[in-house]
Write a protein that holds these residues in place. Structure first.
Motif, short mmCIF file in Angstrom:
data_model
loop_
_atom_site.label_atom_id
_atom_site.label_comp_id
_atom_site.label_asym_id
_atom_site.label_seq_id
_atom_site.Cartn_x
_atom_site.Cartn_y
_atom_site.Cartn_z
N THR A 95 -33.10 26.63 11.32
CA THR A 95 -31.73 26.81 10.84
C THR A 95 -30.85 25.63 11.24
O THR A 95 -30.10 25.08 10.42
CB THR A 95 -31.14 28.11 11.41
N SER A 96 -30.92 25.22 12.49
CA SER A 96 -30.09 24.11 12.99
C SER A 96 -30.44 22.81 12.30
O SER A 96 -29.54 22.02 11.93
CB SER A 96 -30.26 23.97 14.50
N LYS A 99 -29.11 22.89 8.65
CA LYS A 99 -27.65 22.73 8.61
C LYS A 99 -27.26 21.27 8.86
O LYS A 99 -26.39 20.71 8.16
CB LYS A 99 -26.99 23.63 9.64
N SER A 100 -27.88 20.67 9.85
CA SER A 100 -27.54 19.29 10.19
C SER A 100 -27.85 18.33 9.05
O SER A 100 -27.04 17.46 8.71
CB SER A 100 -28.30 18.85 11.45
N SER A 102 -28.17 19.13 5.89
CA SER A 102 -27.28 19.46 4.78
C SER A 102 -25.93 18.76 4.95
O SER A 102 -25.38 18.20 3.99
CB SER A 102 -27.08 20.97 4.71
N MET A 103 -25.40 18.77 6.17
CA MET A 103 -24.13 18.10 6.44
C MET A 103 -24.25 16.59 6.26
O MET A 103 -23.40 15.95 5.66
CB MET A 103 -23.67 18.42 7.86
N LYS A 106 -24.71 15.86 2.61
CA LYS A 106 -23.63 16.45 1.80
C LYS A 106 -24.20 17.16 0.56
O LYS A 106 -23.74 16.96 -0.58
CB LYS A 106 -22.61 15.39 1.39
N LEU A 109 -26.62 24.17 1.09
CA LEU A 109 -27.54 24.85 2.00
C LEU A 109 -27.82 26.24 1.44
O LEU A 109 -26.91 26.91 0.94
CB LEU A 109 -26.89 24.95 3.38
N GLU A 111 -29.79 29.93 2.33
CA GLU A 111 -30.54 30.79 3.26
C GLU A 111 -31.54 31.63 2.49
O GLU A 111 -31.31 32.02 1.35
CB GLU A 111 -29.59 31.71 4.03
N THR A 328 -25.03 28.80 0.90
CA THR A 328 -24.83 29.38 2.21
C THR A 328 -23.78 28.63 3.00
O THR A 328 -23.75 27.40 2.99
CB THR A 328 -26.16 29.37 3.00
N ASP A 329 -22.95 29.36 3.72
CA ASP A 329 -21.95 28.78 4.61
C ASP A 329 -22.63 28.21 5.85
O ASP A 329 -23.61 28.78 6.35
CB ASP A 329 -20.96 29.87 5.01
N LEU A 330 -22.12 27.11 6.36
CA LEU A 330 -22.72 26.49 7.55
C LEU A 330 -22.61 27.38 8.78
O LEU A 330 -23.34 27.19 9.76
CB LEU A 330 -22.04 25.14 7.84
#
Length: 342
Positions: A95-96, A99-100, A102-103, A106, A109, A111, A328-330
């Motif tokens: 998951t981490s 997310k990283s 994806s950020m 840009k 994401l 789930e 998905t929200d971060l």
């Protein structure tokens, strides 16, 4: 992004396999799995060791998946990851990372529910395979789950029955341990079963109402059987191993097929799909093919590489969500218990 040209990076880290895949629409361009061997010495998965191994594996594995697919990360449309269910420490690594990245890139994401992904693996573009028509029944069988699920749409699923105690994969593995076979023992029971007489020994079929399952009583009966026979003959297991495995496998397959047949009769749905790691078991695959012939079912059996935990199944779930705009929200957390349909 052209909807006919979508690239998904998928991450799977729910238990003890780290996996990464690249999908181009419904086709897996790469599907890389790193299996953690360290758990064999302990006879089962050690959560802390699993999460540490995921941390070591995930970066090189993603690089490998991109290389095999011949894709640059800048071409990615989105990143899909397993949110749950599974071991929380293992899930947090995937998951981490997702997310990283994806950020950093840009990009969206997505789930994914691990058990829904097992079912949706049937929608991967696979040579010679047909996609199940809705509605269909899915029997999800693994080390942690045993469920019969009615599937009305890609993300319209209802659990009709599930295990009240142990999962079928756990029943296989613990039976193997009683026989002195190494972990994971399920595939070894399957291999030995093909060399033995399935009618040599008889084990009880649990009486459980509805479409639910129970395997704890079966495991206890196998334990008492082995204790009784080895007390009378210390060489019993070594001499009869193949027949014992064949008889255990026949009993477990019978338990599964009785419930599946009941589900077909109750729902009127005769399209049936296997999913999950235990779907690789030869006895179960054979029984479903026989049911297809004998009872007129339409059976969907996944290729072996999509039975056990893998990232391609996460990718196809991600792709289908991408088409629906289900991003998905971060802030979305990993969750160890994540039920189908929630």
């Amino acid at each position: 992004m052209n909807p006919s040209d979508i690239f998904i990076l998928a991450i799977e880290s729910s238990c003890d396999d780290t996996a990464a895949a690249i999908l181009h629409n419904r086709k897996a361009l790469s599907n890389i799995v790193a299996t953690q061997q360290i758990h064999q010495a302990y006879g089962g998965v050690v959560p802390e060791l699993a999460s540490r191994a995921h941390q070591q594996n995930i970066v090189p594995l993603v690089h490998r998946a991109l290389d095999v697919a011949n894709i640059d990360k800048k071409q990615l449309s989105a990143i899909a990851f397993t949110r749950g269910p599974g071991l929380l420490g293992s899930l947090l690594v995937g998951t981490s990372f997702a997310k990283s990245l994806s950020m950093g890139l840009k990009i969206p994401l997505i789930e994914v529910n691990h058990m829904e992904a097992h079912i949706l693996s049937h929608f991967l573009e696979t040579e010679g395979a047909t996609v199940p028509a809705f509605p269909f029944l899915a029997m999800t069988i693994s080390g942690g789950h045993t469920q019969i699920v009615q599937v009305r749409g890609h993300f319209e699923m209802e659990v009709l029955g599930e295990t009240l105690d142990d999962a079928v994969g756990e029943a296989f593995d613990k039976s193997a341990k009683l026989l002195g076979l190494p972990y994971p023992g399920g595939p070894l029971i399957d291999a030995c079963a093909q060399l033995g007489d399935p009618d040599r020994f008889t084990f009880p079929i649990p009486k459980v109402g509805g479409l639910d399952f129970s395997f704890s009583g079966l495991k206890t009966s196998i334990l008492y059987f082995l204790q009784r026979e080895t007390a009378a003959d210390p060489g019993f297991v070594a001499r009869e191993k193949n027949a014992i495995c064949a008889s255990i496998q026949k009993t477990i397959v019978e338990i599964l097929m009785r419930k599946l047949k009941k589900a077909v009769l109750e729902t009127g749905i005769n399209r049936v799909a296997l999913a999950g790691g235990v779907a690789a078991n030869s006895g179960i695959r054979k029984a479903l093919r026989e049911a297809e012939s004998e009872w007129g079912w339409t059976a969907h059996i996944p290729p072996f590489e999509y039975c056990t935990d893998n990232a391609a199944m996460i990718g196809i779930a991600g792709y289908l969500k991408y088409l629906d705009g289900r991003f998905t929200d971060l802030g979305t957390p990993a969750i160890a218990r994540y039920t189908i349909g929630s």
